[in-house]
Design a protein around this motif. Structure first.
Motif, PDB file in Angstrom:
ATOM      1  N   ALA A  93       0.815  -1.211   0.000  1.00  0.00           N
ATOM      2  CA  ALA A  93       0.000   0.000   0.000  1.00  0.00           C
ATOM      3  C   ALA A  93       0.851   1.265   0.000  1.00  0.00           C
ATOM      4  CB  ALA A  93      -0.931   0.008   1.211  1.00  0.00           C
ATOM      5  N   LYS A  94       0.267   2.340  -0.469  1.00  0.00           N
ATOM      6  CA  LYS A  94       0.881   3.670  -0.400  1.00  0.00           C
ATOM      7  C   LYS A  94       0.362   4.355   0.856  1.00  0.00           C
ATOM      8  CE  LYS A  94       1.004   8.204  -2.633  1.00  0.00           C
ATOM      9  NZ  LYS A  94       0.504   9.042  -3.775  1.00  0.00           N
ATOM     10  N   LEU A  95       1.262   4.883   1.659  1.00  0.00           N
ATOM     11  CA  LEU A  95       0.880   5.558   2.891  1.00  0.00           C
ATOM     12  C   LEU A  95       0.683   7.050   2.640  1.00  0.00           C
ATOM     13  CD1 LEU A  95       3.402   3.896   5.384  1.00  0.00           C
ATOM     14  CD2 LEU A  95       1.115   3.115   4.713  1.00  0.00           C
ATOM     15  N   VAL A  96      -0.420   7.567   3.159  1.00  0.00           N
ATOM     16  CA  VAL A  96      -0.711   9.000   3.073  1.00  0.00           C
ATOM     17  C   VAL A  96      -0.849   9.504   4.505  1.00  0.00           C
ATOM     18  CG1 VAL A  96      -2.250  10.767   2.167  1.00  0.00           C
ATOM     19  CG2 VAL A  96      -1.917   8.635   0.883  1.00  0.00           C
ATOM     20  N   PHE A  97       0.165  10.219   4.970  1.00  0.00           N
ATOM     21  CA  PHE A  97       0.206  10.599   6.370  1.00  0.00           C
ATOM     22  C   PHE A  97      -0.582  11.877   6.659  1.00  0.00           C
ATOM     23  CE2 PHE A  97       4.198   7.989   6.411  1.00  0.00           C
ATOM     24  CZ  PHE A  97       3.754   7.073   7.356  1.00  0.00           C
ATOM     25  N   VAL A  98      -1.034  11.967   7.913  1.00  0.00           N
ATOM     26  CA  VAL A  98      -1.827  13.112   8.377  1.00  0.00           C
ATOM     27  C   VAL A  98      -1.131  13.715   9.593  1.00  0.00           C
ATOM     28  CG1 VAL A  98      -4.088  13.869   9.224  1.00  0.00           C
ATOM     29  CG2 VAL A  98      -3.943  11.981   7.585  1.00  0.00           C
ATOM     30  N   ASP A  99      -1.141  15.034   9.664  1.00  0.00           N
ATOM     31  CA  ASP A  99      -0.534  15.744  10.784  1.00  0.00           C
ATOM     32  C   ASP A  99      -1.384  15.604  12.045  1.00  0.00           C
ATOM     33  OD1 ASP A  99       1.262  17.333  12.137  1.00  0.00           O
ATOM     34  OD2 ASP A  99       0.679  19.213  11.157  1.00  0.00           O
ATOM     35  N   SER A 100      -0.779  15.919  13.189  1.00  0.00           N
ATOM     36  CA  SER A 100      -1.481  15.913  14.469  1.00  0.00           C
ATOM     37  C   SER A 100      -2.278  17.204  14.646  1.00  0.00           C
ATOM     38  CB  SER A 100      -0.476  15.790  15.617  1.00  0.00           C
ATOM     39  OG  SER A 100       0.242  14.585  15.542  1.00  0.00           O
ATOM     40  N   LEU A 101      -3.050  17.237  15.712  1.00  0.00           N
ATOM     41  CA  LEU A 101      -3.784  18.440  16.100  1.00  0.00           C
ATOM     42  C   LEU A 101      -2.877  19.389  16.868  1.00  0.00           C
ATOM     43  CD1 LEU A 101      -6.956  16.562  17.312  1.00  0.00           C
ATOM     44  CD2 LEU A 101      -7.025  18.366  15.574  1.00  0.00           C
ATOM     45  N   ALA A 102      -3.234  20.659  16.890  1.00  0.00           N
ATOM     46  CA  ALA A 102      -2.482  21.625  17.691  1.00  0.00           C
ATOM     47  C   ALA A 102      -2.653  21.347  19.177  1.00  0.00           C
ATOM     48  CB  ALA A 102      -2.945  23.045  17.365  1.00  0.00           C
ATOM     49  N   THR A 103      -3.800  20.808  19.556  1.00  0.00           N
ATOM     50  CA  THR A 103      -4.136  20.629  20.965  1.00  0.00           C
ATOM     51  C   THR A 103      -3.655  19.314  21.552  1.00  0.00           C
ATOM     52  OG1 THR A 103      -6.291  19.795  20.225  1.00  0.00           O
ATOM     53  CG2 THR A 103      -6.164  22.118  20.903  1.00  0.00           C
ATOM     54  N   GLU A 104      -3.419  18.315  20.704  1.00  0.00           N
ATOM     55  CA  GLU A 104      -3.059  16.979  21.194  1.00  0.00           C
ATOM     56  C   GLU A 104      -2.416  16.183  20.064  1.00  0.00           C
ATOM     57  OE1 GLU A 104      -6.134  14.090  21.457  1.00  0.00           O
ATOM     58  OE2 GLU A 104      -7.670  15.497  20.781  1.00  0.00           O
ATOM     59  N   PRO A 105      -1.709  15.099  20.407  1.00  0.00           N
ATOM     60  CA  PRO A 105      -0.995  14.341  19.364  1.00  0.00           C
ATOM     61  C   PRO A 105      -1.876  13.556  18.399  1.00  0.00           C
ATOM     62  CG  PRO A 105       0.057  14.054  21.499  1.00  0.00           C
ATOM     63  CD  PRO A 105      -1.259  14.722  21.757  1.00  0.00           C
ATOM     64  N   ASN A 106      -3.155  13.351  18.694  1.00  0.00           N
ATOM     65  CA  ASN A 106      -4.015  12.619  17.767  1.00  0.00           C
ATOM     66  C   ASN A 106      -4.067  13.294  16.402  1.00  0.00           C
ATOM     67  OD1 ASN A 106      -4.910  10.301  19.049  1.00  0.00           O
ATOM     68  ND2 ASN A 106      -6.586  11.324  20.097  1.00  0.00           N
ATOM     69  N   MET A 107      -4.342  12.487  15.368  1.00  0.00           N
ATOM     70  CA  MET A 107      -4.392  12.998  14.007  1.00  0.00           C
ATOM     71  C   MET A 107      -5.519  14.019  13.844  1.00  0.00           C
ATOM     72  SD  MET A 107      -5.992   9.626  12.084  1.00  0.00           S
ATOM     73  CE  MET A 107      -5.789  10.220  10.412  1.00  0.00           C
TER      74      MET A 107
END
Length: 377
Positions: A93-107
């Motif tokens: 698979a090709k991975l498409v990454f997402v940044d975290s939130l400003a408030t917490e490490p979750n995506m």
């Protein structure tokens, strides 16, 4: 040295292992495997559960169940452990990454829809520190584009999104019982199958691609190779150890939450004066006290804090490095910046948190953190 983690024993682990050994069956799928399966389905309402040798195995099973093929795209956070990504890379698979939130490490789930293409096959969410992502947003996007959802709930046992248990919302949920988790078996994991269309095939993949489980239930007169699969199920010894932990899950969680709250309340003055940041728990999420972290103002400050604590015999540690910047993936990344994830990679510090952490040791840790910032001034 106050360790970062110390495995907690409830008292019955060795007794149950003894029972398993003397049952005459110590390979997988015996009496304690069934007890663990029953616990998860009855306690959390998962449609079907299968013990695995690790959370990594559970994620790899989900990849097989979704029939991930070379070129399929998987949307996932960059701030996560490598197993989250490897499960799908192994299938091409090709991975498409997402940044975290400003408030917490979750995506940042609001970024997901803009990344979807005709090749997107699944969204993989990670509930960092056992704190839920905004799953209504994720599930609405998945429904709109007919995508699978996998929850990497490695850290999220007994944690909820609104009134729904994490790992039980997407099509599949993967849990870890590594010795650093709240509930442990040394190594070990679990796959929750919440989409009933995949219950039968999950059991076949779990049993090396055979219909062996159906045979032992008397549902077929012989068993053979019917699909792809691998050896995902753990020995009965791992399940026996785990079951002793599961019997005490409420007590373990309550004690961990007590420790978490002490950290939060004691260190809050530092956050109020902007010396550091403390964990943020959204209104839709519960807190299973998997982890207590602080966020420093810079990489230099974090390094100094970790060194200061170590000099006082306290082991605090940082966490993930952004996967999009990893040696393996950096030349494959599409170039988008992931500023918040990179910030957490450089500034987040995890403090010791385990069941047997004494009140005195926790007070000592907090005192030293307060002293560090007092001396900085």
């Amino acid at each position: 040295m106050i360790p970062f983690n110390k495995p907690h024993l409830t008292g019955k682990e060795v007794h149950y292992i003894y029972e398993a050994v003397h049952s005459g069956k110590i390979s997988g799928n015996g009496i304690f495997t069934k007890k663990c399966h029953d616990f998860f389905t009855s306690t959390y309402g998962f449609t079907k559960t299968l013990m695995t040798s690790s959370c990594t195995d559970a994620l790899e099973m989900s990849s097989l169940l979704m029939d991930i093929q070379p070129g399929d795209e998987i949307i996932l956070p960059t701030f996560t452990f490598v197993s989250t990504a490897n499960a799908f890379v192994l299938r091409g698979a090709k991975l498409v990454f997402v940044d975290s939130l400003a408030t917490e490490p979750n995506m940042n789930v609001e970024l997901i829809e803009g990344l979807i293409t005709s090749k997107t096959k699944a969204i993989v969410v990670v509930h960092y520190a056992g704190v839920a992502c905004d799953m209504d947003v994720v599930m609405n996007i998945a429904k709109k584009y007919q995508l699978f959802v996998v929850e990497d709930a490695a850290q999220a046992i007994s944690s909820y999104y609104k009134d729904k248990p994490l790992g039980g919302i997407g099509d599949f949920g993967a849990f870890s019982f590594h010795e650093t988790k709240n509930i442990i078996s040394g190594e070990g994991g679990l796959l929750a199958i919440n989409n009933s269309d995949y219950c039968n095939r999950s059991e076949i993949i779990w049993e090396k691609g055979t219909n062996r489980s159906a045979f032992f239930r008397g549902e077929t007169d012989k068993y053979g190779w019917v699909d792809v699969g691998s050896s995902f199920l753990p020995s009965e010894i791992i399940s026996a150890f785990l079951y002793a932990q599961l019997e005490n899950v409420a007590e373990i969680q309550a004690k961990r939450l007590e420790i978490w709250n002490t950290y939060y309340n004691t260190l809050s003055p530092l956050a109020e004066h902007k010396k550091l940041r403390l964990p943020y728990i959204p209104a839709y999420a519960t807190n299973n006290a998997h982890m207590f972290y602080v966020i420093c103002n810079s990489l230099e400050e974090r390094t100094a804090l970790i060194d200061y604590l170590k000099a006082h015999n306290i082991l605090a540690v940082f966490h993930y490095l952004s996967l999009h910047k990893s040696p393996y993936f950096s030349d494959k990344h599409d170039g988008r910046s992931m500023d918040y994830a990179d910030q957490y990679a450089e500034t987040l510090v995890r403090l010791p948190l385990f069941y047997d952490l004494s009140t005195e040791d926790q007070e000592f840790i907090c005192t030293k953190i307060l002293s560090f910032y007092s001396e900085k001034i």
